[in-house]
Write a protein that holds these residues in place. Structure first.
Motif, PDB file in Angstrom:
ATOM      1  N   PHE A  63      -0.557  -4.911   8.003  1.00  0.00           N
ATOM      2  CA  PHE A  63      -1.970  -4.575   7.844  1.00  0.00           C
ATOM      3  C   PHE A  63      -2.746  -5.395   8.874  1.00  0.00           C
ATOM      4  CE2 PHE A  63       0.065  -4.324   3.644  1.00  0.00           C
ATOM      5  CZ  PHE A  63      -0.094  -2.977   3.392  1.00  0.00           C
ATOM      6  N   PRO A  64      -2.997  -4.834  10.049  1.00  0.00           N
ATOM      7  CA  PRO A  64      -3.487  -5.643  11.177  1.00  0.00           C
ATOM      8  C   PRO A  64      -4.770  -6.419  10.895  1.00  0.00           C
ATOM      9  CG  PRO A  64      -3.393  -3.285  11.725  1.00  0.00           C
ATOM     10  CD  PRO A  64      -2.734  -3.448  10.420  1.00  0.00           C
ATOM     11  N   ASP A  65      -5.683  -5.835  10.096  1.00  0.00           N
ATOM     12  CA  ASP A  65      -6.963  -6.509   9.903  1.00  0.00           C
ATOM     13  C   ASP A  65      -7.066  -7.273   8.590  1.00  0.00           C
ATOM     14  OD1 ASP A  65      -8.363  -6.049  12.311  1.00  0.00           O
ATOM     15  OD2 ASP A  65      -8.512  -3.933  11.769  1.00  0.00           O
ATOM     16  N   ARG A  79      -3.259  -9.283  12.953  1.00  0.00           N
ATOM     17  CA  ARG A  79      -3.189  -8.799  14.339  1.00  0.00           C
ATOM     18  C   ARG A  79      -3.232  -9.943  15.352  1.00  0.00           C
ATOM     19  NH1 ARG A  79      -5.972  -4.881  16.256  1.00  0.00           N
ATOM     20  NH2 ARG A  79      -7.057  -3.995  14.486  1.00  0.00           N
ATOM     21  N   ALA A 124      -6.278  -1.837   2.475  1.00  0.00           N
ATOM     22  CA  ALA A 124      -4.900  -1.796   2.964  1.00  0.00           C
ATOM     23  C   ALA A 124      -4.498  -0.371   3.328  1.00  0.00           C
ATOM     24  CB  ALA A 124      -3.959  -2.367   1.915  1.00  0.00           C
ATOM     25  N   GLN A 149      -5.381   0.844   6.612  1.00  0.00           N
ATOM     26  CA  GLN A 149      -4.745   0.288   7.809  1.00  0.00           C
ATOM     27  C   GLN A 149      -3.318   0.728   8.032  1.00  0.00           C
ATOM     28  OE1 GLN A 149      -5.446  -3.955   8.158  1.00  0.00           O
ATOM     29  NE2 GLN A 149      -7.350  -3.653   7.058  1.00  0.00           N
ATOM     30  N   ASN A 150      -2.584   0.942   6.976  1.00  0.00           N
ATOM     31  CA  ASN A 150      -1.179   1.289   7.165  1.00  0.00           C
ATOM     32  C   ASN A 150      -0.650   1.948   5.895  1.00  0.00           C
ATOM     33  OD1 ASN A 150       1.559   1.439   7.637  1.00  0.00           O
ATOM     34  ND2 ASN A 150       1.696  -0.590   8.563  1.00  0.00           N
ATOM     35  N   ALA A 156       3.134   0.987   4.873  1.00  0.00           N
ATOM     36  CA  ALA A 156       3.204  -0.367   4.322  1.00  0.00           C
ATOM     37  C   ALA A 156       2.556  -0.410   2.939  1.00  0.00           C
ATOM     38  CB  ALA A 156       2.541  -1.358   5.268  1.00  0.00           C
ATOM     39  N   SER A 182     -10.315  -0.323  16.103  1.00  0.00           N
ATOM     40  CA  SER A 182      -9.312   0.056  15.111  1.00  0.00           C
ATOM     41  C   SER A 182      -9.962   0.693  13.894  1.00  0.00           C
ATOM     42  CB  SER A 182      -8.549  -1.172  14.671  1.00  0.00           C
ATOM     43  OG  SER A 182      -9.424  -2.003  13.956  1.00  0.00           O
ATOM     44  N   ARG A 183      -9.127   1.322  13.087  1.00  0.00           N
ATOM     45  CA  ARG A 183      -9.589   1.878  11.829  1.00  0.00           C
ATOM     46  C   ARG A 183      -9.331   0.826  10.767  1.00  0.00           C
ATOM     47  NH1 ARG A 183      -6.214   6.650   9.676  1.00  0.00           N
ATOM     48  NH2 ARG A 183      -6.508   6.030   7.550  1.00  0.00           N
ATOM     49  N   GLY A 184     -10.147   0.712   9.792  1.00  0.00           N
ATOM     50  CA  GLY A 184      -9.901  -0.272   8.745  1.00  0.00           C
ATOM     51  C   GLY A 184     -11.204  -0.774   8.189  1.00  0.00           C
ATOM     52  N   LEU A 185     -11.279  -0.950   6.895  1.00  0.00           N
ATOM     53  CA  LEU A 185     -12.512  -1.384   6.246  1.00  0.00           C
ATOM     54  C   LEU A 185     -12.712  -2.863   6.425  1.00  0.00           C
ATOM     55  CD1 LEU A 185     -11.981   0.490   2.927  1.00  0.00           C
ATOM     56  CD2 LEU A 185     -13.808   0.906   4.506  1.00  0.00           C
TER      57      LEU A 185
END
Ligand SMILES: Nc1ncnc2c1ncn2[C@@H]1O[C@H](COP(=O)(O)OP(=O)(O)OP(=O)(O)O)[C@@H](O)[C@H]1O
Ligand SMILES: [Mg+2]
Lengths: 237, 291
Positions: A91-93, A136, B170, B173-174, B177, B287-290
């Motif tokens: 989960f990069p962020d 990340r 989460a 983001q992936n 995972a 990037s995408r992600g909250l």
């Protein structure tokens, strides 16, 4: 010892492509299991089928006596079969702390959260120093530690590692190998996919060569081959 | 003094409505990676359901929360019917634009059939008017200006300080995972849509309290919300929130100095310039992600 995981006649693939052709293997009878073989021959696909990311088209997968083929990934996590995927994208962020909390998300793992967190920190003290840092921004080795740490937070009864040393420097590889060995000594059986045969010989007692989506050769303990012979199997005769 | 007060007030008010809409759009994009083009229709439906409940004799204090909860259900169902079956397709972004547009137009026409084309209005949150800095304003608008940041803050706390919020971030983001730590990915997708639809519905209730409602009342706010997320960047919810208020102030200032007529043209001008300089939006990473 009876096997922890039995894969029998599993067929799987993507779209019209079949990658796994009737593959069968057993894990846990002789300790840890190593899978190796040429790139693109279905090792990752097999692991994805085992952990429920990919629905097998046929065959059975038994984990501790329970048929898990076709269960959702979430249900399989609930049985304690934990898969660390290839490529440590994670989960990069999210921070390391967040990843650890996610590892303990399942109802099975949550009661053990504090105890497992301590284990992870003891195994990878570096992570504690970077606890609030985003994934990340970590190095490849650190990210692999987070991947494995997250899996440990899931309270595994069987741990599956897909190419944990991919892209790591030799020194980091050795450290990682020692850590994984430590996990295994703690009583968690392993299935490890690796290109690095030394790493596999160090960690596992039983090896499978996966070729064209099936098991080409099985090497049981006692039949231990030397490095040269394995390499020649690898590249064909 | 009154110029500043007017711009400040107008900006805060419009910004609140834009933020309420844009945040839902961003939430759905970050978690699922699709644009929901029925988001404007959610706004309309929230307002009409609230109107219907008030019409049936419920007090506004009951009708409004019930409408918001019903909208959560609507969002969930829409996600399950026209988004979830398509997940995993390579061209999902475009396909979902079409399916959500189609579902939206179906709902819009349904609303027209059920409630008719006649304009309606729902009760204000608070009745009455007052003057601030020489500008006459309604208490309803002040209530919106106060309530919106509270709701957005609550959403932020939910996403950043709770386990379920962590799970939503989460999934954004992936996905693989997320499956592998045992998250219920489909339920989280449903949740993202449900939250987005509730917020849109609430925005509709806000709007229906000071302006006449019609079945197409959501299309302009949807367009504005799209502008906001493009402008603010879509990879987080804080970007669109800031952008919403910024655009609110910009519009208020433009219409004060240049008139309402020039505002959209100026807004698009600024938007195009922004995208040329920062294609990912002004408050956003790539990037995408909250966050
Ligand atoms: N998501 C996917 N969609 C379509 N085909 C895929 C997908 N993932 C893998 N494949 C194909 O399946 C085959 C097996 O891939 P897999 O990743 O299982 O190999 P691998 O043995 O793990 O290789 P490596 O050692 O390089 O990791 C390859 O031909 C690959 O191109
Ligand atoms: Mg692989």
């Amino acid at each position: 010892m009876s096997p922890v995981l039995t894969v029998e006649g599993v067929t799987a693939g993507y779209g019209r492509v079949t990658v796994l052709h009737d593959i069968s293997l057993e894990a846990g009878r002789f300790g840890n299991v190593g899978l190796f073989g040429p790139n693109g021959h279905g090792k990752t696909t097999l692991l994805r089928a085992i952990s429920g990311l990919l629905k097998p088209r046929g065959g059975s997968i038994r984990f501790d006596g329970q048929d898990i083929a076709g269960l959702s990934a979430r249900a399989i996590v609930g049985t304690g079969l934990i898969h660390v995927p290839q490529g440590n994208r994670l989960f990069p962020d999210l921070s390391i702390a967040d990843c650890m909390a996610l590892g303990a998300y399942s109802a099975r793992a949550r009661p053990h959260e504090a105890e497992n967190r301590e284990k992870v920190i003891k195994l990878f003290p570096k992570l504690a120093q970077r606890w609030r840092q985003r994934v990340r921004t970590l190095s490849g080795g650190e990210r692999q530690m987070v991947s494995i740490g997250t899996a440990l937070m899931s309270h595994p009864r069987l741990l599956i590692l897909d190419e944990p040393t991919l892209g790591l420097a030799p020194k980091i590889k050795d450290e990682l190998c020692a850590s994984v060995l430590e996990i295994s000594r703690g009583g968690v059986p392993l299935i490890v996919v690796e290109q690095d045969i030394e790493f596999l010989l160090e960690l596992t007692q039983q090896l499978y060569l996966v070729n064209h989506g099936a098991v080409a050769t099985e090497i049981k303990p006692g039949e231990s081959l030397d490095h040269g012979e394995i390499m020649s199997m690898y590249f064909g005769h | 003094m009154s110029a500043l007060a007017e711009i400040l007030f107008g900006g805060l008010f419009q910004g609140s409505l834009y933020a309420m809409m844009a945040v839902g759009l961003a939430l759905v994009w970050t978690t699922i990676g699709v644009f929901n083009f029925s988001h404007g229709v959610f706004m309309m439906l929230g307002a009409y359901i609230a109107w219907q409940l008030v019409e049936l004799g419920l007090p506004a204090a009951v009708a409004f929360p019930v409408a918001v909860v019903v909208m959560a259900g609507v969002g969930w169902i829409l996600q399950a019917s026209v988004v979830r079956p398509l997940i995993g397709r390579p061209n999902i972004v475009l396909v979902v634009v079409i399916t959500t547009l189609a579902a939206g137009s179906l709902i819009e026409n349904g609303a027209l059939t059920i409630w008719g084309p006649r304009s309606k209005q729902i009760p204000a949150l608070i009745d009455g008017n007052t003057t601030i800095g020489g500008v006459g304003v309604s208490l309803h608008q002040i209530a919106i200006i106060v309530i919106t940041p509270l709701i957005l803050a609550a959403l932020w706390v939910f996403l950043n300080r709770t386990r379920l919020g962590l799970a939503l971030r989460a999934v954004a983001q992936n996905e693989d995972a997320s499956h592998l730590v045992g998250l219920n990915v489909t339920a989280l997708y449903g949740l993202a849509f449900a939250i987005a639809a509730s917020l849109a519905g609430l925005a509709g209730i806000f709007m229906g309290g000071y302006r006449f409602m019609s079945p197409v009342m959501g299309s302009d706010p949807l367009l504005k919300a799209l502008i906001v997320v493009v402008f603010g960047g879509i990879s987080s919810i804080s970007g669109p929130i800031f952008a919403a208020y910024l655009i609110g102030f910009f519009e208020a200032a433009c219409s004060y100095y240049f008139g309402l007529y020039w505002t959209p043209a100026l807004l698009f001008g600024v938007l195009i310039l922004t995208l040329m300089v920062r294609p990912e939006g002004i408050f956003s990473s790539r990037s995408r992600g909250l966050a």
